[in-house]
Enzyme design. Structure first.
Site, PDB file in Angstrom:
ATOM      1  N   GLY A  45       8.903 -20.317  -8.903  1.00  0.00           N
ATOM      2  CA  GLY A  45       7.568 -20.144  -8.341  1.00  0.00           C
ATOM      3  C   GLY A  45       6.491 -21.078  -8.860  1.00  0.00           C
ATOM      4  O   GLY A  45       5.542 -21.390  -8.147  1.00  0.00           O
ATOM      5  N   GLU A  99       3.136 -19.863 -15.425  1.00  0.00           N
ATOM      6  CA  GLU A  99       3.626 -18.911 -14.430  1.00  0.00           C
ATOM      7  C   GLU A  99       2.859 -19.065 -13.120  1.00  0.00           C
ATOM      8  O   GLU A  99       1.683 -19.445 -13.130  1.00  0.00           O
ATOM      9  CB  GLU A  99       3.429 -17.472 -14.947  1.00  0.00           C
ATOM     10  CG  GLU A  99       4.631 -16.904 -15.683  1.00  0.00           C
ATOM     11  CD  GLU A  99       5.776 -16.502 -14.751  1.00  0.00           C
ATOM     12  OE1 GLU A  99       5.896 -17.049 -13.631  1.00  0.00           O
ATOM     13  OE2 GLU A  99       6.559 -15.629 -15.160  1.00  0.00           O
ATOM     14  N   ASP A 103       2.472 -10.135 -12.285  1.00  0.00           N
ATOM     15  CA  ASP A 103       2.302  -8.949 -11.446  1.00  0.00           C
ATOM     16  C   ASP A 103       2.370  -7.706 -12.335  1.00  0.00           C
ATOM     17  O   ASP A 103       1.354  -7.250 -12.840  1.00  0.00           O
ATOM     18  CB  ASP A 103       3.377  -8.975 -10.349  1.00  0.00           C
ATOM     19  CG  ASP A 103       3.157  -7.914  -9.289  1.00  0.00           C
ATOM     20  OD1 ASP A 103       2.465  -6.923  -9.570  1.00  0.00           O
ATOM     21  OD2 ASP A 103       3.693  -8.055  -8.179  1.00  0.00           O
ATOM     22  N   LYS A 131      -2.290 -10.065 -10.960  1.00  0.00           N
ATOM     23  CA  LYS A 131      -2.525  -8.837 -10.192  1.00  0.00           C
ATOM     24  C   LYS A 131      -2.933  -7.689 -11.122  1.00  0.00           C
ATOM     25  O   LYS A 131      -2.596  -7.695 -12.308  1.00  0.00           O
ATOM     26  CB  LYS A 131      -1.261  -8.467  -9.421  1.00  0.00           C
ATOM     27  CG  LYS A 131      -1.066  -9.307  -8.152  1.00  0.00           C
ATOM     28  CD  LYS A 131       0.047  -8.714  -7.309  1.00  0.00           C
ATOM     29  CE  LYS A 131       0.240  -9.501  -6.028  1.00  0.00           C
ATOM     30  NZ  LYS A 131       1.388  -8.966  -5.262  1.00  0.00           N
ATOM     31  N   PHE A 152       0.634  -8.514  -1.240  1.00  0.00           N
ATOM     32  CA  PHE A 152       1.632  -9.582  -1.320  1.00  0.00           C
ATOM     33  C   PHE A 152       1.032 -10.926  -0.880  1.00  0.00           C
ATOM     34  O   PHE A 152       0.319 -11.008   0.111  1.00  0.00           O
ATOM     35  CB  PHE A 152       2.840  -9.240  -0.455  1.00  0.00           C
ATOM     36  CG  PHE A 152       4.023 -10.092  -0.776  1.00  0.00           C
ATOM     37  CD1 PHE A 152       4.856  -9.779  -1.842  1.00  0.00           C
ATOM     38  CD2 PHE A 152       4.283 -11.244  -0.046  1.00  0.00           C
ATOM     39  CE1 PHE A 152       5.932 -10.593  -2.162  1.00  0.00           C
ATOM     40  CE2 PHE A 152       5.359 -12.059  -0.361  1.00  0.00           C
ATOM     41  CZ  PHE A 152       6.183 -11.722  -1.412  1.00  0.00           C
ATOM     42  N   ARG A 165       7.336 -21.355   0.074  1.00  0.00           N
ATOM     43  CA  ARG A 165       6.975 -22.026  -1.188  1.00  0.00           C
ATOM     44  C   ARG A 165       6.298 -23.366  -0.951  1.00  0.00           C
ATOM     45  O   ARG A 165       5.550 -23.860  -1.783  1.00  0.00           O
ATOM     46  CB  ARG A 165       8.225 -22.275  -2.040  1.00  0.00           C
ATOM     47  CG  ARG A 165       8.911 -21.035  -2.564  1.00  0.00           C
ATOM     48  CD  ARG A 165       9.912 -21.429  -3.647  1.00  0.00           C
ATOM     49  NE  ARG A 165      10.885 -20.389  -3.925  1.00  0.00           N
ATOM     50  CZ  ARG A 165      10.680 -19.356  -4.750  1.00  0.00           C
ATOM     51  NH1 ARG A 165       9.519 -19.211  -5.338  1.00  0.00           N
ATOM     52  NH2 ARG A 165      11.627 -18.470  -4.963  1.00  0.00           N
TER      53      ARG A 165
HETATM   54  N1  HPA Z   1       4.197 -12.856  -3.832  1.00  0.00           N
HETATM   55  C1  HPA Z   1       5.307 -13.540  -4.179  1.00  0.00           C
HETATM   56  N2  HPA Z   1       5.999 -13.280  -5.272  1.00  0.00           N
HETATM   57  C2  HPA Z   1       5.575 -12.295  -6.075  1.00  0.00           C
HETATM   58  C3  HPA Z   1       4.432 -11.530  -5.770  1.00  0.00           C
HETATM   59  C4  HPA Z   1       3.710 -11.825  -4.572  1.00  0.00           C
HETATM   60  O1  HPA Z   1       2.689 -11.184  -4.210  1.00  0.00           O
HETATM   61  N3  HPA Z   1       4.276 -10.633  -6.783  1.00  0.00           N
HETATM   62  C5  HPA Z   1       5.292 -10.860  -7.653  1.00  0.00           C
HETATM   63  N4  HPA Z   1       6.090 -11.843  -7.239  1.00  0.00           N
HETATM   64 MG    MG Z   2       9.832 -14.425  -5.497  1.00  0.00          MG
END
Ligand code: HPA
Ligand code: MG
Length: 175
Positions: A45, A99, A103, A131, A152, A165
């Site tokens: 990510g 990161e 979350d 979050k 989300f 992505r």
């Molecule tokens: N989006 C994508 N990946 C994630 C999220 C989100 O809101 N929360 C934790 N991983």
């Molecule tokens: Mg993911």
């Protein structure tokens, strides 16, 4: 915009992201001006955030990438998290973990413990998004790009079931 089976709306534009990243870079340049930090970007990510952030970092630094494998251990609840691809010496390094999103905070807590146990002289976290579920982590996260609500999001490195992505902007699930 539809991604897979859900509708998303633009939430944070590419230009908002890049100006916030420039500010974060300025903070790091000043906080670490006499140091040589080792940045560890958590894949997948954070790949886009890491690339743009590191262009704003003007002090000498090292950069590496790891993945977090997550698996259920037999006869226990909760996930075991394991870092994959860590080839650098961590001992005595000033580590900055990159990161995309914090979350629940569970993953980042495990990662922090791991780097501390490897003898890093300091470990800080920079996350693009944070979050509310992780609000109680408090000062464990030194740099936060944007604090966002419990909804989300995808784009700019973040995925929905592997998709999205590549998007330049960050999108939020439509109500
Ligand atoms: N989006 C994508 N990946 C994630 C999220 C989100 O809101 N929360 C934790 N991983
Ligand atoms: Mg993911």
């Amino acid at each position: 915009m539809i991604v897979k089976d859900k509708e998303f709306v633009e939430y944070i534009s590419a230009s908002e992201i890049s100006s916030r990243i420039a500010e974060l870079g300025t903070s790091i340049n000043s906080d670490y001006k006499d140091k040589r930090p080792l940045f560890i970007a958590i894949l997948n990510g954070s790949f886009m955030f890491a690339a743009d952030l590191l262009k704003e970092v003007a002090i000498p630094c090292e950069i590496s990438f790891v993945k977090v494998a997550s698996y259920e251990e037999m006869e226990s609840t909760g996930n075991v998290k394991q870092l994959i691809g860590l080839n650098e010496t961590i001992f005595n390094k000033d580590v900055i973990i990159i990161e995309d999103i914090v979350d629940t905070g569970r993953t980042i807590t495990k990662i922090l413990e791991e780097f501390i146990s490897l003898g890093a002289s300091s470990v800080e976290v920079i996350t693009l998004l944070q979050k509310p579920a992780s609000n109680d982590l408090g000062d464990k996260i030194k740099y936060i790009g944007f604090s966002i609500p419990e909804k989300f999001v995808l784009g700019y490195g973040l995925d929905y079931d592997g998709l999205g992505r590549n998007l330049k902007d960050i999108y939020q699930l439509k109500d």
